[in-house]
Enzyme design. Structure first.
Site, PDB file in Angstrom:
ATOM      1  N   GLY A 369     -64.271  30.812  10.864  1.00  0.00           N
ATOM      2  CA  GLY A 369     -63.568  30.241  11.694  1.00  0.00           C
ATOM      3  C   GLY A 369     -63.735  28.912  11.963  1.00  0.00           C
ATOM      4  N   PRO A 370     -63.022  28.144  12.580  1.00  0.00           N
ATOM      5  CA  PRO A 370     -63.364  26.763  12.840  1.00  0.00           C
ATOM      6  C   PRO A 370     -64.427  26.320  13.910  1.00  0.00           C
ATOM      7  CG  PRO A 370     -61.341  27.559  13.941  1.00  0.00           C
ATOM      8  CD  PRO A 370     -61.815  28.616  13.192  1.00  0.00           C
ATOM      9  N   GLY A 372     -66.611  25.804  16.999  1.00  0.00           N
ATOM     10  CA  GLY A 372     -66.435  25.762  18.490  1.00  0.00           C
ATOM     11  C   GLY A 372     -65.823  27.021  18.857  1.00  0.00           C
ATOM     12  N   VAL A 373     -65.588  28.206  18.017  1.00  0.00           N
ATOM     13  CA  VAL A 373     -64.958  29.255  18.499  1.00  0.00           C
ATOM     14  C   VAL A 373     -65.876  30.271  19.063  1.00  0.00           C
ATOM     15  CG1 VAL A 373     -62.932  28.826  17.076  1.00  0.00           C
ATOM     16  CG2 VAL A 373     -64.883  30.036  16.093  1.00  0.00           C
ATOM     17  N   THR A 376     -71.761  31.328  16.742  1.00  0.00           N
ATOM     18  CA  THR A 376     -73.188  31.865  16.790  1.00  0.00           C
ATOM     19  C   THR A 376     -73.736  32.333  18.208  1.00  0.00           C
ATOM     20  OG1 THR A 376     -73.550  29.484  15.541  1.00  0.00           O
ATOM     21  CG2 THR A 376     -75.368  30.170  16.822  1.00  0.00           C
ATOM     22  N   SER A 692     -44.070  26.419   5.025  1.00  0.00           N
ATOM     23  CA  SER A 692     -43.260  27.169   6.248  1.00  0.00           C
ATOM     24  C   SER A 692     -42.097  26.255   6.785  1.00  0.00           C
ATOM     25  CB  SER A 692     -44.440  27.492   7.205  1.00  0.00           C
ATOM     26  OG  SER A 692     -44.949  26.329   7.834  1.00  0.00           O
ATOM     27  N   LYS A 735     -47.447  29.616  16.563  1.00  0.00           N
ATOM     28  CA  LYS A 735     -46.282  29.063  16.729  1.00  0.00           C
ATOM     29  C   LYS A 735     -45.272  29.280  17.912  1.00  0.00           C
ATOM     30  CE  LYS A 735     -46.318  28.244  11.614  1.00  0.00           C
ATOM     31  NZ  LYS A 735     -45.753  28.733  10.159  1.00  0.00           N
TER      32      LYS A 735
END
Length: 835
Positions: A369-370, A372-373, A376, A692, A735
């Site tokens: 995942g990106p 800061g989610v 850890t 998309s 979205k």
């Protein structure tokens, strides 16, 4: 007990066949005929029986108890067969007990008990020996005597005088009784069985068997004693020599060697007490033996000593007790993190299976995942929920294979790899080991660390992980491995195949709001000393910070901005005092944080020609993506701008081809494209990619060419094909959240994405009209402001849309549908977020 035998008692006195005598129950002793025994009597009944015998003719019946622990035996607790004996001497002791010397005379059997209250008075019948002659009896006589002689030599408890007495006995019955009385190792049951045998031949046969068995045992004991004695002599010799060496070294000033000797002794004790694998114990003992022969100041001694210390410091079989209660684990996970439903379900499933089988090997999970989610921090929470110890290994920038497997001991300063080092740090063989940033490893001439991890993260191989430094197999199968990565592109495919990949998407606005309210603001208030101050940040203010001061997938920058708000409030409290109330409203946020850094995508105020609202998604969440198209006289050139990747450029070309194929329906000239240049542009200087936006570009091109405006309260997403079909896309949840936030009323989504509406929060879906489309004609029918859509595109096929969260079916293209509510696919809002 003292025993003696008489040579002049072979004459058997005359006796009646039945007599009434007092009975004396005996504990752990059987008195044979011709045997003199000293007894200590303390029970009242037994003393009364002796007094009665002394008052009569000094004869008493001696029988053994079946259980020596019975203090008050009943008739059933006494053996029926015993010996009639004569009291030779009786002496009363000061403590109330009686010491009596009795001599066994003949065998007898109890027929009945006449008295049992004050003492046992029994009627007995004497038993005569059967015929004891014959060659076989003589042979047994000799065999028993020779065997007894061997027994006496092995058993030092039997006096030599007894052997001389036995050799002079000729009567087989007396011989058997005499030897039986002098075998101290025979059990009471076997003695009683010998007493109950009337035939001397049977007694001698049984006696021979018992002595042979005892001789075998005594011979084995003798061998053991001899072996132990030799070992003791060898140990004493080694001790003596070692003491001499120590004395010589002390005279030579060997203080260093004394310390070295003490260290060796400590190591020896540790090796003996430490639980090791067979391979490790053999290796350590070999190294310790080598160390004892080295000089303490030699370089090799230091290397060997460090190796032994590493092996002994590892937790080979030490484990922490795992927590199997599902409710406790769920409570801990929910306490530490908001949402993250999929990750939590996977951990709870593991605990459920573990509680049932107790055999499941540690799972190998990969959180992708990106930044800061909460990847850890989620691993730390899982360790706490499962009761395992937590250790973290950062793999960012690691490019040496030896970091994983360790260096061989031939190198100076060699150490085990990071895996073994962290296992030692955890002091447990079943910790949770977090391999952080596994996608940031690199490769150089020293090897590929990702390839070394193939064995570590393979459940079929890691039970025998071999570190180069240890050169021993270490079991990693109980370790729970969790890896983290920002993207899968940096992880080799074979390594991905060994892990269970769980994707963590960026947080939505609702998730960030909940995280801020439940975790971030309370933590920052405590850190800034505002716990006892009337300080509050409203939801509107938090939304303002999320939209205009952060643009991220995680919550790190959000926490920084909230921390800045708390610091400003703390400064105000210090200046003006704690008595005031501080409530931060949305409009006041710029006063604290300054000018907004980001703008929020919003719908246009009126319908525009060639301007369509698209929807996009990135690591930072969803957003409104405007598509502008301009048409100018030219020669058919298609220009695409807006920092686009090749995928979007190709989607624009597909959209243009579709418009050309539908020129008749759109009432355009067949050669219109040869007379104009079309310019497709996406504002906002951010790199864009993905298919998309295909329907968005096609709608803008159609609007610009036909000069028909596009509805300003409508947004769309979907991939377009050359035949006009609308293909499914990803990120529908983000979205739709962006559309809801931007004030959009109607959203066009691919029909195949209907299944993804289950993930959309219910309150968002209720406020939107979501139209399911499968062809570009339906997109234009909904998007363009037409007086009569059916006149241009014909009658519509089956129409599906969601209004107020309910599915409605019909054929109309506008507001009033002959609709039927079918189902509500969404669940309650389940945002996933990490602390």
């Amino acid at each position: 007990m003292e025993l003696m035998f008489f040579k002049n008692d072979s004459e058997k006195p005359a006796a009646t066949s039945r007599r009434t005598l007092p009975a004396l129950p005996l504990r752990d002793i059987v008195v044979f005929p011709h045997m003199v025994s000293q007894l200590f009597v303390g029970r009242e009944k037994s003393i009364a029986a002796l007094d009665e015998a002394m008052a009569r003719d000094k004869e008493v019946f001696l029988a053994a108890q079946k259980n020596a622990k019975t203090n008050d035996p009943a008739p059933d607790d006494i053996y029926q067969d015993g010996t009639i004996g004569t009291i030779v001497q009786l002496l009363r002791v000061a403590d109330g007990t009686v010491k009596v010397l009795v001599e066994g005379k003949r065998r007898a059997r109890i027929k009945r008990f006449s008295e049992t209250r004050e003492y046992f008075l029994v009627e007995v019948e004497t038993l005569e020996d059967s015929d004891s002659g014959g060659v076989e009896v003589d042979a047994l006589d000799r065999s028993v005597q020779s065997t007894f002689e061997i027994y006496v030599k092995l058993n030092k408890k039997v006096q030599p005088e007894v052997l001389m007495s036995v050799q002079s006995i000729e009567d087989p019955s007396k011989l058997a009784d005499t030897i039986a009385a002098n075998l101290p190792t025979i059990k009471l049951v076997d003695r009683q069985a010998l007493l109950e045998m009337p035939a001397p031949k049977d007694r001698l046969q049984r006696l021979y068997e018992l002595m042979q068995a005892e001789i075998e045992i005594l011979q084995v004991e003798k061998k053991i004693r001899s072996r132990v004695k030799k070992q003791m002599e060898k140990t004493q010799k080694e001790y003596y020599l070692n003491e001499q060496i120590n004395a010589i070294q002390k005279e030579l000033g060997g203080s260093e060697k004394d310390e070295f000797k003490n260290e060796l002794s400590e190591l020896d004790e540790k090796v003996k007490s430490k639980r090791l694998s067979d391979e490790a114990r053999e290796k350590v003992e070999k190294e310790l033996k080598k160390l004892k022969m080295m000089h303490p100041t030699s370089a090799e001694a230091t290397v060997v000593r460090n190796y032994i210390d590493w092996v002994l410091a590892l937790p080979w079989y030490e484990k922490t007790e795992e927590r199997y209660k599902i409710s406790e684990a769920e409570e801990i996970l929910d306490e530490d993190h908001y949402g993250l439903k999929k990750c939590k379900e996977r951990i709870v499933e593991y605990l459920a299976v573990q509680s049932l089988t107790k055999k499941l090997k540690g799972p190998i999970l990969c959180f992708v995942g990106p930044p800061g989610v909460g990847k850890t921090s989620l691993a730390k929470s899982i360790a706490r929920a499962t009761g395992r110890k937590f250790v973290r290994l950062s793999l960012g920038g690691v490019r040496d294979e030896a970091e994983i497997r360790g260096h061989r001991r031939t190198y100076i300063g060699a150490l085990p790899g990071k895996i073994i080092q962290n296992i030692k740090k955890a002091s447990s063989s079943n910790p949770l080991l977090l391999l952080d940033e596994i996608d940031k490893m690199s490769t150089d001439f020293r090897g590929d660390p990702a390839s070394a991890l193939l064995e570590v993260l393979d459940p079929e191989q890691n039970h025998s992980f071999n570190d180069h430094y240890l050169d021993l197999d270490y079991d990693l199968s109980d370790v729970m491995f969790i890896t983290t990565a920002n993207s899968l592109s940096g992880i080799p495919i074979p390594l991905q195949d060994r892990m269970e990949i769980i994707h963590l998407s960026g947080y939505t606005e609702f998730e960030k709001l909940n995280i801020a309210l439940k975790y971030l603001i309370p933590r920052q208030k405590e850190d800034c000393g505002l716990s006892d101050v009337d300080f509050d940040i409203t939801e509107t203010a938090i939304r303002t910070v999320i939209h205009h001061y952060t643009k991220e997938s995680g919550v790190r920058n959000l926490e920084r901005e909230l921390a800045s708000l708390c610091r400003k409030a703390a400064l105000k409290v210090v200046r003006d005092g704690k008595d005031q109330s501080i409530h931060v409203q949305g409009a006041e946020v710029p006063t604290f944080l300054g000018v907004p850094k980001y703008r929020l995508g919003k719908k246009e105020e009126q319908d525009e020609v060639g301007l369509t609202h698209g929807l996009s998604v990135s690591d930072y969440g969803g957003d409104i993506l405007d598509c502008e198209v301009g048409v100018v006289p030219g020669k058919g050139k298609l220009q695409i701008t807006g920092l686009l990747e090749k995928g979007m450029e190709e989607s624009a070309q597909a959209a243009m081809s579709y418009i050309r194929s539908r020129a008749g329906v759109l009432q355009l000239d067949t050669d219109f494209y040869q007379k104009v240049d079309v310019h497709v542009h996406f504002p906002d200087f951010v790199r864009k990619d993905g298919p998309s936006a295909g329907v968005t570009m096609a709608t803008s091109i159609a609007s610009a060419l036909t000069r028909i405006p596009v509805r300003n309260d409508l947004a769309m997403t979907g991939e377009i094909t050359l035949r006009g079909r609308v293909m499914p896309i990803g990120g529908l949840k983000e979205k739709l959240l962006a559309a809801h936030r931007g004030g959009i009323k109607t959203v066009l989504v691919p029909k195949d994405n209907r299944k993804d509406l289950r993930d959309v929060p219910r309150r968002v879906l209720r406020s939107l009209r979501v139209v399911m489309i499968d062809h570009m004609d339906d997109v234009l029918r909904e998007a363009l402001v037409l007086d009569d859509a059916e006149a241009m595109f014909g009658e519509r096929r089956l129409h599906l849309e969601y209004r107020a969260g309910e599915l409605i079916e019909g054929k109309s293209s506008s507001g009033d549908l002959p609709a039927t509510a079918v189902s509500t696919p969404t669940a309650e809002e389940q945002p996933g977020a990490g602390q």
